[in-house]
Design a protein around this motif. Structure first.
Motif, PDB file in Angstrom:
ATOM      1  N   ASP A 198     -10.877  19.733 -44.995  1.00 38.57           N
ATOM      2  CA  ASP A 198     -11.787  19.749 -46.146  1.00 38.57           C
ATOM      3  C   ASP A 198     -11.369  20.752 -47.202  1.00 38.57           C
ATOM      4  O   ASP A 198     -10.798  21.807 -46.879  1.00 38.57           O
ATOM      5  CB  ASP A 198     -13.216  20.086 -45.688  1.00 38.57           C
ATOM      6  N   VAL A 199     -11.693  20.435 -48.460  1.00 36.70           N
ATOM      7  CA  VAL A 199     -11.504  21.409 -49.545  1.00 36.70           C
ATOM      8  C   VAL A 199     -12.466  22.577 -49.290  1.00 36.70           C
ATOM      9  O   VAL A 199     -13.627  22.353 -48.905  1.00 36.70           O
ATOM     10  CB  VAL A 199     -11.820  20.759 -50.910  1.00 36.70           C
ATOM     11  N   PRO A 200     -12.042  23.840 -49.425  1.00 35.50           N
ATOM     12  CA  PRO A 200     -12.966  24.982 -49.241  1.00 35.50           C
ATOM     13  C   PRO A 200     -14.240  24.777 -50.064  1.00 35.50           C
ATOM     14  O   PRO A 200     -14.173  24.438 -51.253  1.00 35.50           O
ATOM     15  CB  PRO A 200     -12.156  26.178 -49.747  1.00 35.50           C
ATOM     16  N   GLU A 201     -15.391  24.981 -49.409  1.00 39.40           N
ATOM     17  CA  GLU A 201     -16.689  24.688 -50.041  1.00 39.40           C
ATOM     18  C   GLU A 201     -16.859  25.411 -51.376  1.00 39.40           C
ATOM     19  O   GLU A 201     -17.388  24.865 -52.335  1.00 39.40           O
ATOM     20  CB  GLU A 201     -17.825  25.111 -49.097  1.00 39.40           C
ATOM     21  N   VAL A 202     -16.379  26.652 -51.423  1.00 41.31           N
ATOM     22  CA  VAL A 202     -16.589  27.449 -52.641  1.00 41.31           C
ATOM     23  C   VAL A 202     -16.022  26.728 -53.875  1.00 41.31           C
ATOM     24  O   VAL A 202     -16.585  26.803 -54.973  1.00 41.31           O
ATOM     25  CB  VAL A 202     -15.948  28.849 -52.502  1.00 41.31           C
ATOM     26  N   LEU A 203     -14.957  25.960 -53.681  1.00 42.46           N
ATOM     27  CA  LEU A 203     -14.316  25.301 -54.834  1.00 42.46           C
ATOM     28  C   LEU A 203     -15.143  24.121 -55.334  1.00 42.46           C
ATOM     29  O   LEU A 203     -14.946  23.633 -56.443  1.00 42.46           O
ATOM     30  CB  LEU A 203     -12.898  24.836 -54.462  1.00 42.46           C
ATOM     31  N   MET A 204     -16.086  23.672 -54.490  1.00 39.86           N
ATOM     32  CA  MET A 204     -16.957  22.552 -54.882  1.00 39.86           C
ATOM     33  C   MET A 204     -18.329  23.060 -55.313  1.00 39.86           C
ATOM     34  O   MET A 204     -19.216  22.276 -55.616  1.00 39.86           O
ATOM     35  CB  MET A 204     -17.113  21.569 -53.714  1.00 39.86           C
ATOM     36  N   SER A 205     -18.493  24.424 -55.317  1.00 39.06           N
ATOM     37  CA  SER A 205     -19.839  24.987 -55.567  1.00 39.06           C
ATOM     38  C   SER A 205     -20.201  24.965 -57.049  1.00 39.06           C
ATOM     39  O   SER A 205     -21.378  25.066 -57.408  1.00 39.06           O
ATOM     40  CB  SER A 205     -19.857  26.455 -55.091  1.00 39.06           C
ATOM     41  N   GLY A 206     -19.197  24.899 -57.916  1.00 35.78           N
ATOM     42  CA  GLY A 206     -19.511  24.980 -59.348  1.00 35.78           C
ATOM     43  C   GLY A 206     -19.832  26.403 -59.777  1.00 35.78           C
ATOM     44  O   GLY A 206     -20.130  26.657 -60.943  1.00 35.78           O
ATOM     45  N   HIS A 208     -18.550  29.556 -60.912  1.00 40.22           N
ATOM     46  CA  HIS A 208     -17.244  29.990 -61.434  1.00 40.22           C
ATOM     47  C   HIS A 208     -16.867  31.395 -60.999  1.00 40.22           C
ATOM     48  O   HIS A 208     -15.712  31.691 -60.724  1.00 40.22           O
ATOM     49  CB  HIS A 208     -17.235  29.865 -62.962  1.00 40.22           C
ATOM     50  N   GLY A 209     -17.887  32.268 -60.873  1.00 46.48           N
ATOM     51  CA  GLY A 209     -17.592  33.640 -60.461  1.00 46.48           C
ATOM     52  C   GLY A 209     -17.100  33.693 -59.023  1.00 46.48           C
ATOM     53  O   GLY A 209     -16.107  34.363 -58.711  1.00 46.48           O
ATOM     54  N   ARG A 210     -17.759  32.915 -58.146  1.00 44.00           N
ATOM     55  CA  ARG A 210     -17.343  32.892 -56.741  1.00 44.00           C
ATOM     56  C   ARG A 210     -15.972  32.247 -56.601  1.00 44.00           C
ATOM     57  O   ARG A 210     -15.134  32.664 -55.803  1.00 44.00           O
ATOM     58  CB  ARG A 210     -18.395  32.140 -55.909  1.00 44.00           C
ATOM     59  N   ILE A 211     -15.759  31.213 -57.403  1.00 39.81           N
ATOM     60  CA  ILE A 211     -14.447  30.526 -57.350  1.00 39.81           C
ATOM     61  C   ILE A 211     -13.344  31.482 -57.769  1.00 39.81           C
ATOM     62  O   ILE A 211     -12.307  31.604 -57.123  1.00 39.81           O
ATOM     63  CB  ILE A 211     -14.470  29.269 -58.240  1.00 39.81           C
ATOM     64  N   ALA A 212     -13.568  32.217 -58.861  1.00 41.59           N
ATOM     65  CA  ALA A 212     -12.550  33.164 -59.358  1.00 41.59           C
ATOM     66  C   ALA A 212     -12.260  34.229 -58.322  1.00 41.59           C
ATOM     67  O   ALA A 212     -11.104  34.598 -58.100  1.00 41.59           O
ATOM     68  CB  ALA A 212     -13.034  33.802 -60.668  1.00 41.59           C
ATOM     69  N   LYS A 213     -13.365  34.703 -57.625  1.00 45.75           N
ATOM     70  CA  LYS A 213     -13.143  35.754 -56.595  1.00 45.75           C
ATOM     71  C   LYS A 213     -12.345  35.174 -55.422  1.00 45.75           C
ATOM     72  O   LYS A 213     -11.429  35.808 -54.909  1.00 45.75           O
ATOM     73  CB  LYS A 213     -14.481  36.319 -56.124  1.00 45.75           C
ATOM     74  N   TRP A 214     -12.722  33.949 -54.997  1.00 44.41           N
ATOM     75  CA  TRP A 214     -11.999  33.325 -53.878  1.00 44.41           C
ATOM     76  C   TRP A 214     -10.515  33.195 -54.213  1.00 44.41           C
ATOM     77  O   TRP A 214      -9.636  33.534 -53.433  1.00 44.41           O
ATOM     78  CB  TRP A 214     -12.597  31.948 -53.573  1.00 44.41           C
ATOM     79  N   ARG A 215     -10.224  32.774 -55.427  1.00 50.10           N
ATOM     80  CA  ARG A 215      -8.830  32.571 -55.832  1.00 50.10           C
ATOM     81  C   ARG A 215      -8.066  33.903 -55.858  1.00 50.10           C
ATOM     82  O   ARG A 215      -6.935  33.994 -55.391  1.00 50.10           O
ATOM     83  CB  ARG A 215      -8.760  31.876 -57.195  1.00 50.10           C
ATOM     84  N   ARG A 216      -8.728  34.937 -56.378  1.00 49.56           N
ATOM     85  CA  ARG A 216      -8.079  36.257 -56.447  1.00 49.56           C
ATOM     86  C   ARG A 216      -7.802  36.772 -55.039  1.00 49.56           C
ATOM     87  O   ARG A 216      -6.716  37.252 -54.737  1.00 49.56           O
ATOM     88  CB  ARG A 216      -9.000  37.216 -57.199  1.00 49.56           C
ATOM     89  N   ASP A 217      -8.817  36.641 -54.181  1.00 47.25           N
ATOM     90  CA  ASP A 217      -8.656  37.109 -52.791  1.00 47.25           C
ATOM     91  C   ASP A 217      -7.516  36.369 -52.092  1.00 47.25           C
ATOM     92  O   ASP A 217      -6.726  36.945 -51.351  1.00 47.25           O
ATOM     93  CB  ASP A 217      -9.966  36.922 -52.019  1.00 47.25           C
ATOM     94  N   GLU A 218      -7.415  35.060 -52.346  1.00 44.72           N
ATOM     95  CA  GLU A 218      -6.355  34.266 -51.719  1.00 44.72           C
ATOM     96  C   GLU A 218      -4.982  34.688 -52.250  1.00 44.72           C
ATOM     97  O   GLU A 218      -4.014  34.801 -51.496  1.00 44.72           O
ATOM     98  CB  GLU A 218      -6.576  32.777 -51.991  1.00 44.72           C
ATOM     99  N   SER A 219      -4.902  34.960 -53.554  1.00 51.99           N
ATOM    100  CA  SER A 219      -3.621  35.407 -54.130  1.00 51.99           C
ATOM    101  C   SER A 219      -3.191  36.718 -53.499  1.00 51.99           C
ATOM    102  O   SER A 219      -2.038  36.892 -53.107  1.00 51.99           O
ATOM    103  CB  SER A 219      -3.747  35.577 -55.654  1.00 51.99           C
ATOM    104  N   ILE A 220      -4.146  37.633 -53.348  1.00 48.47           N
ATOM    105  CA  ILE A 220      -3.835  38.944 -52.745  1.00 48.47           C
ATOM    106  C   ILE A 220      -3.405  38.756 -51.296  1.00 48.47           C
ATOM    107  O   ILE A 220      -2.403  39.302 -50.839  1.00 48.47           O
ATOM    108  CB  ILE A 220      -5.055  39.876 -52.861  1.00 48.47           C
ATOM    109  N   ARG A 221      -4.166  37.918 -50.546  1.00 48.34           N
ATOM    110  CA  ARG A 221      -3.850  37.696 -49.128  1.00 48.34           C
ATOM    111  C   ARG A 221      -2.439  37.119 -48.982  1.00 48.34           C
ATOM    112  O   ARG A 221      -1.615  37.618 -48.211  1.00 48.34           O
ATOM    113  CB  ARG A 221      -4.863  36.741 -48.499  1.00 48.34           C
ATOM    114  N   LEU A 222      -2.152  36.071 -49.755  1.00 50.53           N
ATOM    115  CA  LEU A 222      -0.844  35.409 -49.648  1.00 50.53           C
ATOM    116  C   LEU A 222       0.287  36.355 -50.023  1.00 50.53           C
ATOM    117  O   LEU A 222       1.322  36.410 -49.375  1.00 50.53           O
ATOM    118  CB  LEU A 222      -0.807  34.175 -50.566  1.00 50.53           C
TER     119      LEU A 222
END
Ligand SMILES: Nc1nc2cc(Br)ccc2s1
Length: 239
Positions: A198-206, A208-222
């Motif tokens: 499944d696509v991570p739920e946060v990306l389907m939440s609409g 934008h602030g949570r999506i931006a944080k998730w993306r930043r956290d993933e970039s840092i993790r990777l």
């Protein structure tokens, strides 16, 4: 932007007529010229190489054909606005920053070595005349500089203003300034569920602030996992 390629295998660069690069050429954004180094030889065998001075295995590319090709293709007067690129395993790392710098120049001449390499005087002569970049794509050895020249070309031309339909997409890529030097976050599109994944739920939440944080956290993790060399202490603190 004018791009010249000097090689004993100029056919490698026929591919530049395809896809976006081909479109850019049609739009006049880039002009591409491939040249056969052997056209500047004068013997029956069109010789471009000779044995290395001091001994050693393999052959070295003779300076004479390069010099005559430079005279005809670039000219005999110094011009620092001409950038001459020598792909080489012993070059400086080719980075997105170098690609960005090259994307604003008017002329790039790619010199594609073969055999064990090019007589060093060719590079020294080029440095006395033009702006030279000896660049490496990574710690591995190819059979020649052509494939590296194609990779450098793609990295540079896609940054030329007017080349990409949506320049915003450039801002969010790995290594772009907008990504603060971090690797790009994982990407998803429809269907939302695919083979039990499944696509991570946060990306389907609409949200934008949570999506931006998730993306930043993933970039840092990777980046920390795969490229600790990119996360210097200052960047780590910031992240
Ligand atoms: N990684 C690279 N390998 C090579 C080999 C030759 Br020969 C010329 C240029 C390059 S760039």
């Amino acid at each position: 932007m004018r791009l010249d390629y000097l090689s004993i295998f100029p056919g490698y660069f026929d591919v530049l007529g395809i896809s976006l690069l081909g479109k850019a050429a049609v739009n006049g954004l880039v002009d591409v010229y491939a040249h056969d180094l052997r056209d500047w030889t004068h013997d029956r065998h069109r010789t471009v190489d000779d044995t290395p001075c001091g001994g050693g295995a393999g052959m070295v590319m003779k300076p004479d054909p390069w010099g005559e090709a430079f005279d005809e293709i670039i000219g005999t007067e110094p011009d620092p606005s001409v950038h001459v690129v020598f792909p080489s395993p012993s070059g400086e790392p080719f980075t997105q920053s170098v690609a960005h710098d090259l994307s604003s120049v008017e002329r790039i001449v790619f010199c594609c070595g073969r055999y064990e390499g090019i007589d060093h005087r060719v590079i020294d002569y080029a440095r006395s005349m033009w702006t030279v970049h000896e660049v490496s794509l990574g710690d591995y050895v190819l059979n020649g500089g052509e494939v590296a020249a194609l990779a450098i070309t793609e990295a540079v031309v896609r940054l030329v203003p007017g080349f990409m339909g949506n320049p915003q997409s450039l801002a969010e890529e790995s290594f772009s300034a907008g990504q603060d030097g971090l690797l790009e976050y994982p990407l998803f599109t429809r269907p939302v569920s695919w083979r039990g994944l499944d696509v991570p739920e946060v990306l389907m939440s609409g949200h934008h602030g949570r999506i931006a944080k998730w993306r930043r956290d993933e970039s840092i993790r990777l980046t920390r996992e795969r490229r600790p060399d990119l996360t210097d202490s200052d960047v780590s603190a910031r992240h």
